[in-house]
Every structure is written in structure tokens, then in C-alpha cells.
Scaffold this motif. Structure first.
Motif, PDB file in Angstrom:
ATOM      1  N   UNK A  75       3.461  -2.749  -2.770  1.00 37.36           N
ATOM      2  CA  UNK A  75       4.368  -3.078  -3.874  1.00 37.36           C
ATOM      3  C   UNK A  75       4.585  -1.856  -4.767  1.00 37.36           C
ATOM      4  N   UNK A  76       3.508  -1.108  -5.021  1.00 38.66           N
ATOM      5  CA  UNK A  76       3.639   0.097  -5.846  1.00 38.66           C
ATOM      6  C   UNK A  76       4.621   1.082  -5.211  1.00 38.66           C
ATOM      7  N   UNK A  77       4.513   1.262  -3.898  1.00 37.24           N
ATOM      8  CA  UNK A  77       5.415   2.193  -3.207  1.00 37.24           C
ATOM      9  C   UNK A  77       6.846   1.700  -3.294  1.00 37.24           C
ATOM     10  N   UNK A  78       7.064   0.412  -3.065  1.00 41.69           N
ATOM     11  CA  UNK A  78       8.421  -0.128  -3.118  1.00 41.69           C
ATOM     12  C   UNK A  78       9.030  -0.028  -4.519  1.00 41.69           C
ATOM     13  N   UNK A  79       8.198  -0.099  -5.553  1.00 42.32           N
ATOM     14  CA  UNK A  79       8.697  -0.042  -6.927  1.00 42.32           C
ATOM     15  C   UNK A  79       8.767   1.376  -7.491  1.00 42.32           C
ATOM     16  N   UNK A  85      10.718   9.321   0.707  1.00 43.25           N
ATOM     17  CA  UNK A  85      11.525   8.434   1.537  1.00 43.25           C
ATOM     18  C   UNK A  85      10.776   7.970   2.778  1.00 43.25           C
ATOM     19  N   UNK A  86       9.933   8.813   3.335  1.00 41.28           N
ATOM     20  CA  UNK A  86       9.169   8.410   4.514  1.00 41.28           C
ATOM     21  C   UNK A  86       8.269   7.226   4.211  1.00 41.28           C
ATOM     22  N   UNK A  87       7.561   7.290   3.084  1.00 41.66           N
ATOM     23  CA  UNK A  87       6.670   6.200   2.687  1.00 41.66           C
ATOM     24  C   UNK A  87       7.481   4.951   2.349  1.00 41.66           C
ATOM     25  N   UNK A  88       8.584   5.142   1.663  1.00 39.94           N
ATOM     26  CA  UNK A  88       9.433   4.016   1.286  1.00 39.94           C
ATOM     27  C   UNK A  88      10.019   3.338   2.517  1.00 39.94           C
ATOM     28  N   UNK A  89      10.511   4.125   3.461  1.00 38.28           N
ATOM     29  CA  UNK A  89      11.072   3.548   4.682  1.00 38.28           C
ATOM     30  C   UNK A  89      10.022   2.788   5.478  1.00 38.28           C
ATOM     31  N   UNK A  90       8.809   3.329   5.559  1.00 35.36           N
ATOM     32  CA  UNK A  90       7.733   2.639   6.278  1.00 35.36           C
ATOM     33  C   UNK A  90       7.387   1.333   5.580  1.00 35.36           C
ATOM     34  N   UNK A  91       7.337   1.340   4.254  1.00 36.09           N
ATOM     35  CA  UNK A  91       7.039   0.122   3.504  1.00 36.09           C
ATOM     36  C   UNK A  91       8.114  -0.937   3.747  1.00 36.09           C
ATOM     37  N   UNK A  92       9.368  -0.527   3.720  1.00 35.76           N
ATOM     38  CA  UNK A  92      10.469  -1.464   3.968  1.00 35.76           C
ATOM     39  C   UNK A  92      10.392  -2.004   5.389  1.00 35.76           C
ATOM     40  N   UNK A  93      10.107  -1.125   6.339  1.00 33.56           N
ATOM     41  CA  UNK A  93       9.986  -1.544   7.741  1.00 33.56           C
ATOM     42  C   UNK A  93       8.905  -2.614   7.899  1.00 33.56           C
TER      43      UNK A  93
END
Length: 168
Positions: A75-79, A85-93
Motif C-alpha cells: 500500500x505504501x508503494x502504491x500511495x 516505476x519498476x516497484x510501482x508496476x510490480x505492485x500494480x501487477x
């Protein structure tokens, strides 16, 4: 070897207790005090009852301790607006995989593009049900009426003549 009632010896209990956090059966055998740790590690790790107890405890630790931490960090990464972007994309995936992609136990490992039309339809239907459940559990917004001024309010304070309210 557990006794007939399924109880482990104190040394076996110590072995499992050291094996779970370390993941290393030889280290666990050393910590449990076995004279020949490599041999004891092999015997204990291949003992079905001990191996099952190890799996049960690891699963419990993962579910009750590690997963909540991972979800919080996710949740912290998504917010985080500054997340790479790499971490965000992995979190979304991960969110997509375990919501849209999780049509059943076997589908939880499928990528979205691997789902059949029927699996996608079921996933969407499940999400609609989930969305309805979440909406029902959501706390309703309560309209607020300004409170009456009681006798303890200082009469010298200015009145709000604009009619505006913080809750308007």
C-alpha cells in the motif's frame, strides 16, 4: 519421532523452533543440541510429522506476520508518488494478478492475458460481488447539523453571519 499422541520430544520441538526462522535444518539441529547435527537434520527434515509441523509453522508465520507487513508496504508503494516505476508496476501487477487474475486456485498464477473469456467473465463477476460487499460495509457519510450554542459559550465571540459551516 512424535509419540502416539502426536507430541514431539523436547529436542524435536527445539529443532522445529530453530528451523522455522532460519530455514536451515543443520543449524536447527545444532541449536537443538544434537550430537551429529547433519545426520539429525536429515532424519528430522525427512520425518513426515516434523516436516508437516515445520510447514504448518512457516505457513502460520507467513500468513500472520509476513503477509500483513507485505500488504502494508505494498500500500505504501502504491500511495508513494515518488516510488520508482519498476516497484510501482510490480505492485500494480500483483494487485491485478490476485484480484482480476484470481478466478480460482488454479487461475491465481495466470497472467491476465492467459485467462479465457469465461475466466475473465467470472473474475469480473467476483469483483462486482466484492465491490458490493465493500460498499455495504463502507461507513456512511453523515450530514452534520450545527450544534446549538450552550450557556457555556462566550457571548462575546463573533457569530458566523455567513451561514457557512466547515461541514457545508
Amino acid at each position: 519421532m512424535p509419540d502416539k499422541k502426536g507430541r514431539f520430544t523436547p529436542r524435536e520441538q527445539a529443532f522445529v523452533a530453530a528451523w522455522v526462522p532460519s530455514g536451515d535444518p543443520v543449524y536447527a539441529a545444532e541449536k537443538a543440541g544434537y550430537a551429529h547435527p547433519r545426520q539429525a537434520a536429515s532424519q528430522n527434515a525427512n520425518n513426515p510429522a516434523i516436516a508437516e509441523e515445520y510447514r504448518r509453522r512457516v505457513q502460520h508465520e507467513m500468513s500472520c506476520e509476513v503477509l500483513p507487513l507485505a500488504v502494508r508496504r505494498h500500500k505504501d508503494i502504491l500511495n508513494d508518488k515518488k516510488a520508482p516505476y519498476g516497484a510501482l508496476n510490480k505492485a500494480i501487477e500483483l494487485v491485478y494478478r490476485f484480484t482480476l487474475g484470481a478466478v480460482g486456485d488454479e487461475a491465481a498464477v495466470k497472467e491476465l492475458h492467459q485467462l479465457t473469456g469465461e475466466e475473465l467473465h467470472r473474475a469480473i463477476a467476483q469483483l462486482e460481488v466484492y465491490r458490493g460487499e465493500v460498499a455495504r460495509r463502507a461507513t456512511p457519510v453523515i450530514e452534520h447539523e450545527p450544534a446549538e450554542r450552550g450557556p457555556d459559550v462566550d457571548d462575546e465571540s463573533p457569530e458566523d453571519t455567513t451561514g457557512s459551516s466547515v461541514f457545508a
